[in-house]
Design an enzyme around this catalytic site. Sequence first.
Site, short mmCIF file in Angstrom:
data_model
loop_
_atom_site.label_atom_id
_atom_site.label_comp_id
_atom_site.label_asym_id
_atom_site.label_seq_id
_atom_site.Cartn_x
_atom_site.Cartn_y
_atom_site.Cartn_z
N CYS A 1 0.81 -1.22 0.00
CA CYS A 1 0.00 0.00 0.00
C CYS A 1 0.85 1.27 0.00
O CYS A 1 0.33 2.36 -0.13
CB CYS A 1 -0.91 0.04 1.21
SG CYS A 1 -2.06 -1.32 1.25
N CYS B 1 -3.03 8.56 7.07
CA CYS B 1 -1.66 8.48 7.57
C CYS B 1 -1.65 8.65 9.09
O CYS B 1 -0.83 8.06 9.79
CB CYS B 1 -0.78 9.55 6.92
SG CYS B 1 -1.03 9.68 5.14
S1 FES Z 1 1.59 7.08 3.84
FE1 FES Z 1 0.69 7.00 1.86
S2 FES Z 1 -0.35 8.89 1.81
FE2 FES Z 1 0.57 8.98 3.75
#
Ligand code: FES
Lengths: 145, 397
Positions: free
Chosen positions: A38, A107
């Site tokens: 991701c 985040c």
């Molecule tokens: S860690 Fe992917 S947008 Fe912040």
Amino acid sequence: MPQYSQKTMDLFMNPKNVGSLDEASPRVGTGVSGSAVCGDVMKVQIEIGDDRRIADAKFKTFGCGAAIAASSLATEWLKGKTLDEAATLDNQTIADDLQLPPVKIHCSVLAHEAVLAAIDDWKTKNGLPVAPREKADTHEGHCAG
Amino acid sequence: MPVKTPIYLDHNATTPLDPRVLAAMMPYLTEHFGNPASRSHSFGWKAEEAVEAARAQVATLLGAAAKDIVFTSGATESDNLAIKGVAQMYRQKGNHIITALTEHKAVIDSCKHLASEGFEITWLSPDANGQVHPDQVAGAITDKTILVTIMAANNEIGTINPIAGIGEVARKRGVFFHTDATQAVGKIPIDVDAMNIDLLSLSAHKMYGPKGVGALYVRRRNPRVRLTCQIDGGGHEGGMRSGTLNAPGIVGLGAACELCRAEMATEGPRLTALRDRLASAILSRIEHTRLNGHPTQRVPNTANISMAYVEGESLMMKISDIAVSTGSACSSASLEPSYVLRAIGVPDELAHSSLRISLGRWTTQDEIDYTVDRLVKAVKDLRDLSPLYEMAMAKNK
Ligand code: FES
Ligand SMILES: Cc1ncc(COP(=O)(O)O)c(C=O)c1O
């Protein structure tokens, strides 16, 4: 890349509490959130002192500027807290403090999850019961992995 | 020598306007403001003359006839006009279109739009270097195929497709061939006849011209391509694209094409040398890095490199005085990693770690060396912060 607040930029450029604690130590709880697929992985470690307060907190983060700033902010906030206090950490407080734009809210969720996981890890290590926890799905939504 | 910052290394996103192009445009923004379609006075004639001179300049760069150039608002419009225009005009003949997974969104979304109207789209998978091969195209053509649309060079990885071979296959089978050459025109030689190209999209702002103007090459002979227009109105541009012509923009596009044509033979090797200096310095000075895209069949100005264990957006923030771009999800509005890198089989972790560095006409060796030094330090700092790096190093012990 969004325009970040000055505070986010400052914490990104000079993050506090970067590093690792001894994962094997019974005094240390380790929590990891996110996934490399991701694009974000956050590791938070806490060391619990004899007074049952968080004596030290460290992090390592693979992720965007907001994720790094959020990790720094969260670990700094943790120090000196009891575990119960630490568990009340609210990702919205982090997001507000850093003035994160909506796409970057996850985040701060990541930081929250890593902290809770670290608390659970320490409890497990120390024979304390761990309440089952629902995983926030904000992050899953972001990643089509 | 200290370099002047910020440094712009994102020329595949857009280029600065060449001052010589601006100088050519200026009179058409000021005293020669006429409408090229005004046939009854000298203001109109002056503007029309300039537009026709620009048409010839664009055509010359492509080895085309001037009357085969249709001016548009940019490559997005050109792609839409080419793809939807052919599909609608030749619907009776067939409903099948062949394209690839690595195309620009302007092509992908035009094809998806047609799919929603009942067209069949074949999405070819490029190889690991990003190339689509003529035999893949040949294998996908059926008696229902009316169009093959494959880009000349990719905007993210710079890979050049074998378009002459693809054109040959399409021509042999009587299928029109469109190529989005936005990232190729002005960087590498293009000849629409030698390459059997029937339709070609280009954009001024990727070649030191102004934003908001581009062109579509539409072959008028051997074979003649007819298009259903997408913008109805006064019947400008031979009825293919209505709307008062953007005379100053078109003059700028013409001047930009002329400069690229004149300078390609020297500018190409200069950029290739700088780009290779950049890439080899990064690959040799920073461990766990890899080049994405074709090792040699690549436009001269582009390097796309993954630096493992470091997320692209944070890397760009570390080197914030250098403008580049990344395939990381964190910096995209959709929070998805680059679909181009995905399509060529780059693992998602490495897509998040990718930087696209695209050089341009004023890029200097000092800027390149400075960029490498900054990157070496930034990657080291971020790896110190990276749990993935820590885990990978622990495993290797
Ligand atoms: S860690 Fe992917 S947008 Fe912040
Ligand atoms: C390959 C390709 N096609 C199309 C476009 C769109 O061009 P324009 O900005 O002129 O609409 C771009 C630029 O982003 C591109 O790189």
